[in-house]
Design an enzyme around this catalytic site. Structure first.
Site, short mmCIF file in Angstrom:
data_model
loop_
_atom_site.label_atom_id
_atom_site.label_comp_id
_atom_site.label_asym_id
_atom_site.label_seq_id
_atom_site.Cartn_x
_atom_site.Cartn_y
_atom_site.Cartn_z
N CYS A 2 0.50 -1.08 0.05
CA CYS A 2 -0.01 0.42 -0.21
C CYS A 2 0.96 1.36 0.51
O CYS A 2 1.89 1.19 -0.30
CB CYS A 2 -0.80 -0.05 1.09
N ARG A 50 -4.41 1.31 -1.33
CA ARG A 50 -4.86 -0.28 -1.05
C ARG A 50 -4.34 -0.84 -2.93
O ARG A 50 -5.39 -0.73 -3.25
CB ARG A 50 -5.92 -0.75 -0.28
N LEU A 51 -3.77 -2.09 -2.20
CA LEU A 51 -3.15 -2.97 -2.83
C LEU A 51 -3.73 -4.11 -2.37
O LEU A 51 -3.35 -4.03 -1.17
CB LEU A 51 -1.63 -3.05 -3.50
N GLY A 76 2.73 -2.68 4.63
CA GLY A 76 3.37 -4.11 4.50
C GLY A 76 2.53 -5.06 5.33
O GLY A 76 1.38 -5.46 4.65
N ASP A 100 -4.08 -8.04 8.63
CA ASP A 100 -2.76 -7.87 10.29
C ASP A 100 -2.85 -6.35 9.96
O ASP A 100 -2.73 -5.60 11.21
CB ASP A 100 -1.84 -8.28 9.20
N ILE A 291 14.81 -12.22 -16.47
CA ILE A 291 14.84 -11.34 -17.56
C ILE A 291 16.37 -11.82 -18.40
O ILE A 291 17.43 -12.28 -17.37
CB ILE A 291 14.61 -10.09 -17.39
N SER A 363 11.22 -12.75 -3.24
CA SER A 363 12.76 -12.15 -3.72
C SER A 363 13.75 -12.66 -3.24
O SER A 363 13.89 -12.95 -2.01
CB SER A 363 13.58 -10.58 -4.51
N GLY A 364 15.23 -12.59 -3.91
CA GLY A 364 15.97 -13.27 -3.23
C GLY A 364 17.06 -12.07 -2.45
O GLY A 364 18.61 -12.31 -2.05
#
Length: 644
Positions: A2, A50-51, A76, A100, A291, A363-364
């Site tokens: 968000c 908001r997402l 978050g 949350d 990619i 992701s790393g």
């Protein structure tokens, strides 16, 4: 994921213009395209974009406690929210949602500002407690999620997820901070807590901020630090087993979602490790995205494909064009301040690719800082051993002389490029490390800047950022110390900033299981020799992963996520670079020595020197001036956009 924004009157209870709050909120709509809501009361205005990820149907914000006296806006994920919700419900708190976010308001009621100690995740939030007349802001321990703030001259305190929200306020002064400019050309980004603007700051990772009505000085408090507390003695085999268990557990909690989920897969150790754990935890095939580059020197796609084949992922690959230059100005508008990591270009594209299939991607990121994966750590230890073998009073003049006499040989193999090593050895440990990581070296910055701008710095140098953190470092061994410095600067200021802006530009949430704070704490307590073993970085991590990944993935040379700047600047970008760096925008600032810039361009484009990194840093600064500060406007409209 968000975007949040807020207004707070430190002097009273003025009514804020709802249209202004809406503009500030709307400018971050890319961070949360699903919904946008506002809340205002005298002296306070809060906005949220908001997402939808968790509790999609009923997790709207701003969100309140039972009687409406506490309200929160949150960006978050709190991965242990279900455990906390059960504990808080048992204490008598009533929950109306299954998200949350609601845990935060009840945790605040129960534990006050210590609530942040209980949260496991990535977060930035603002909370208003009407009964206490208190505004409370917090940022997660590693700085995965951003938070900016500013105190305006009229006593209005403003904050937001991105600088562009603050820039939307008409009373925000766009004065550039000369110290931040020095930092930018030193590091390629602007380290916390500074921003490019004198009037704005980043809330540092692992910090809270509180403001009471009638109080105009924010109170900042650090609530966590990387401990580096040694474990009880354990063998390498025991460490490998425990690390695998902890990695698997961290990845597992990061899979929590109600929307499509996947992972970035570069073919490097860290992203491959995350995908391997995901494949063992998920019933359906993992959605993976990579990619590729046309230049084989930068292309890892075949390694990503081998991991995808081993774990039968649903793999998607797209090639990034070598002439993807339209992104240069786009990046300036995304980052809001100068940002010179050229890997932001492929990062933007891989986020764009991932968003076509998923809403959340793992992701790393963080593995190199956590587990000592960078080659520069090995070089730093070597240099530190040489420093300790000789008195510093002898090192400084001897290596200083060698550094000044030895030719600059960018074209030569690394073992023949000793000039930089000699220059580093003439410095103390912290200054030597800064010399190794800096984009534009000290002497070059002094030549690059105009005499008047050098005077405005009043002796300030970017290395002071590292010195400040080194003084607070809880451990003294050389490897752990530079890991600590990187996690306080490069990790948050470059890596995490890069990923947050690139992903949120596409409304994609990126999660980083290697930066779960419990995992970070445990890894920090391992012996330094478990991390850097001889010439092998991330040693214990790689050994632990041998049952899961091939030796080709684990032990090949690190490639990184770079773009071929040196050849671009001698070829397809040559004219654009010359026009930008020698044009009126940089010249009008009065910050730079045009003659020196001209020399850099000539040396690079003739092939005598490789100035690609400094030139890119200048190019992105010029793009920032045009795209964020509108520096092509007539001078009469730029009076409040000067360098202080």
């Amino acid at each position: 994921m968000c975007g949040i924004v807020g207004l707070f009157d430190t002097r009273g209870k003025r009514e804020f213009d709802r249209r202004l709050l809406e503009r500030m909120n709307q400018i971050q709509a890319h961070r949360g395209p699903d919904e946008g809501e506002l809340y205002t009361e005298p002296g306070v205005g809060l906005g949220h974009r908001r997402l939808s990820i968790m509790d999609v149907s009923s997790g709207q914000q701003p969100l309140f406690n039972e009687d409406g006296s506490v309200v929160v806006i949150f960006n978050g994920e709190i991965y242990n929210f279900q455990d906390l919700a059960r504990e808080l419900a048992a204490a008598g708190h009533i929950f109306r949602t299954h998200c949350d976010t609601e845990v935060i308001v009840h945790a605040w009621e129960e534990w006050g500002e210590n609530c942040v100690d209980r949260f496991r995740g990535m977060f930035a939030f603002g909370l208003w407690d009407r009964n206490r007349e208190l505004l409370f802001l917090a940022r997660d321990r590693l700085g995965i999620k951003p938070l900016y703030y500013s105190l305006l001259k009229d006593g209005t305190f403003i904050f937001g997820s991105e600088l562009k929200a603050l820039l939307a306020h008409p009373d925000f002064l766009r004065e550039l901070d000369p110290y931040a400019i020095e930092d930018y050309f030193g590091y390629g980004y602007i380290p916390e807590p500074k921003t490019i603007f004198r009037q704005a700051f980043k809330l540092p990772p692992a910090h809270t901020l509180k403001l009471h009505c009638g109080q105009n000085v924010p109170q900042l408090r650090q609530y966590w630090d990387i401990p580096f507390v040694p474990h009880e003695p354990l063998s390498m085999a025991e460490a490998q087993e425990e690390l695998t268990i902890r990695l698997r557990e961290s990845v597992k909690i990061h899979l929590m979602t109600e929307v499509p989920l996947g992972a970035f897969l570069s073919g490097g150790v860290d992203s491959s490790a995350v995908v391997a754990m995901m494949a063992n935890l998920m019933k359906e095939p993992v959605n993976t995205c990579s990619i590729s580059f046309g230049d084989p020197a930068f292309n890892e796609s075949q390694y990503a494909q081998s991991v995808a084949d081993r774990y039968h992922t649903s793999h998607n690959v797209e090639q990034v064009n070598h002439d993807d230059f339209d992104l240069i100005d786009k990046l300036a508008s995304i980052y809001d301040e100068p940002f010179a990591d050229s890997s932001a270009m492929p990062t933007y594209r891989v986020c764009e690719l991932a968003r076509k299939r998923v809403t959340v991607a793992l992701s790393g990121d963080g593995g190199d800082e956590n587990l000592a994966g960078y080659r520069r750590y090995r070089w730093h230890l070597y240099e530190d051993r040489m420093r300790s073998a000789l008195p510093f009073g002898l090192c400084k003049p001897m290596f200083g002389l060698l550094g000044s006499l030895y030719p600059k040989a960018d074209w030569a193999p690394k073992f023949l490029r000793a000039k930089s090593t000699f220059e580093a050895l003439a410095r103390d440990s912290v200054e030597g490390y800064f010399h190794g990581v800096s984009i534009v070296k000290d002497r070059m910055r002094q030549s690059l800047f105009s005499p008047s701008f050098n005077r405005s710095l009043q002796g300030y140098q970017a290395v002071e950022v590292l010195r400040m953190h080194a003084e607070k470092c809880p451990v003294q061994d050389a490897l752990s110390r530079v890991q600590y410095l990187d996690m306080k600067t490069y990790l948050v200021g470059d890596i995490l900033t890069k990923v947050d802006r690139a992903s949120m530009a596409h409304a994609l949430e990126v999660r980083v299981p290697l930066l779960d704070h419990k995992l970070v704490e445990w890894i920090s307590g391992l012996p330094a020799s478990f991390k850097l073993h001889g010439h092998e970085g991330k040693y214990v991590f790689k050994k632990a992963l041998e049952p899961h990944l091939s030796n080709e993935i684990l032990y090949r040379d690190k490639m990184g996520f770079a773009v071929p700047l040196a050849s671009w600047f001698r070829g397809p970008l040559r004219e654009r670079l010359n026009n930008a760096l020698m044009g009126p925008v940089l010249s009008d600032t009065g910050l730079f020595n045009r003659t020196y810039i001209s020399q850099m361009l000539d040396q690079h484009q003739s092939g005598r020197r490789d100035h690609s990194a400094p030139l890119w840093t200048l190019l992105m600064f010029e793009s920032f001036l045009r795209n964020v500060l509108d520096m092509e406007q007539p001078r009469s409209r730029k009076e409040d956009r000067k360098v202080a």
